[in-house]
Design an enzyme around this catalytic site. Sequence first.
Site, short mmCIF file in Angstrom:
data_model
loop_
_atom_site.label_atom_id
_atom_site.label_comp_id
_atom_site.label_asym_id
_atom_site.label_seq_id
_atom_site.Cartn_x
_atom_site.Cartn_y
_atom_site.Cartn_z
N ASN A 121 -92.60 -10.92 -9.12
CA ASN A 121 -91.44 -11.78 -10.35
C ASN A 121 -91.41 -10.80 -11.28
OD1 ASN A 121 -89.83 -13.02 -11.24
ND2 ASN A 121 -90.52 -14.46 -12.75
N LYS A 146 -88.56 -10.19 -13.38
CA LYS A 146 -87.68 -9.81 -13.91
C LYS A 146 -86.77 -9.45 -14.57
CE LYS A 146 -92.02 -13.59 -15.70
NZ LYS A 146 -92.13 -14.12 -17.19
N HIS A 180 -87.44 -21.66 -13.02
CA HIS A 180 -88.50 -20.20 -13.78
C HIS A 180 -88.33 -20.48 -15.61
CE1 HIS A 180 -90.67 -17.29 -16.25
NE2 HIS A 180 -91.54 -16.87 -14.38
N GLU A 224 -88.92 -19.58 -17.93
CA GLU A 224 -86.91 -18.77 -19.37
C GLU A 224 -86.34 -19.12 -19.09
OE1 GLU A 224 -89.01 -15.00 -17.12
OE2 GLU A 224 -90.61 -15.14 -18.30
N GLU A 260 -96.08 -23.67 -13.15
CA GLU A 260 -96.66 -22.34 -14.31
C GLU A 260 -96.83 -22.83 -15.45
OE1 GLU A 260 -95.07 -18.07 -12.81
OE2 GLU A 260 -92.92 -19.34 -13.56
N GLY A 282 -97.10 -14.60 -19.50
CA GLY A 282 -96.90 -13.70 -20.33
C GLY A 282 -97.81 -13.65 -21.90
N SER A 315 -99.65 -15.68 -16.32
CA SER A 315 -101.13 -14.99 -16.61
C SER A 315 -102.29 -14.35 -15.44
CB SER A 315 -101.95 -14.53 -17.57
OG SER A 315 -100.49 -15.03 -18.62
P1 PGA Z 1 -96.50 -13.43 -16.22
O1 PGA Z 1 -95.54 -13.82 -15.09
O2 PGA Z 1 -97.47 -13.70 -14.72
O3 PGA Z 1 -96.11 -12.24 -16.35
O4 PGA Z 1 -97.55 -14.78 -16.97
C1 PGA Z 1 -95.05 -15.11 -14.53
C2 PGA Z 1 -94.46 -15.78 -14.52
O5 PGA Z 1 -93.13 -16.08 -15.03
O6 PGA Z 1 -93.41 -15.75 -12.70
#
Ligand code: PGA
Length: 251
Positions: free
Chosen positions: A9, A11, A95, A97, A167, A173, A213
């Site tokens: 992803n 983003k 997601h 976010e 997640e 992140g 992460s």
């Molecule tokens: P990350 O993001 O690996 O940077 O923690 C994962 C995601 O948001 O799908």
Amino acid sequence: MRKQLIAGNWKMNTTIPESLELIHQLKERVSSSCPAEVALIPPFTSLSVAAAALRGTGIQLGAQNLSHLAGGAVTGEISGAMLVSVGCRYVLIGHSERRKLFQENDALIHLKLKMALSEGLWPILCVGESWEEREAGQARDVIKNQLEKSWNHFTPMEMRKTTIAYEPVWAIGTGKNAQPEQAQDIHEHIRALVDSQFGAELAQEVRIIYGGSVTPENSSSLLIQPDIDGALVGGASLEANSFYAIIEAVH
Ligand code: PGA
């Protein structure tokens, strides 16, 4: 036997030249004998060039979002049909976010899932608890609630086409991944929920991937867990070497 899915992803990162460079580097490494299914999820602006660059590689393409509406006077939105026409197989839905920054709730997420499925896309439905919810011992209930509202009125065929991504919000992140046993515990819980709603056979087929992460360092210990069927990778997917190291952790 479930084939593991490693999805990157990206983003809101990568211009078109940057996307093409990353794909170029990955294409050189990912071979057709790769035991995992690999999917790239770039920003909308790179989907078209990514589709062309990935043709014939076996690497799948996905989008980060779609509209719950079919089309027409909906300024700024992207429809499922548009994603299919550009060559997407997958689409991320729910997601954290988007839940947090754009106030997407379970009702909207349900509509997006139905829209994606009706257009022939395979959704990757993201669920996860916050740190406060985990601390309060509510993680399992939060996930159950998110899932039940999302897959309300799903047919078995719709469930079969859906990948669930666990997640934990506190792991995205942050560099703080869930411990493999913590993640396995929730994945097992999710599979049991699928079992109780759709039956044991379907529960064994549905892919449940982990995100938050994921790095080359922790991927093997996560991917070896019996109910973890792959990874949704954010930060570490923006660099070809680290993303490929995670793909290689699949056995
Ligand atoms: P990350 O993001 O690996 O940077 O923690 C994962 C995601 O948001 O799908």
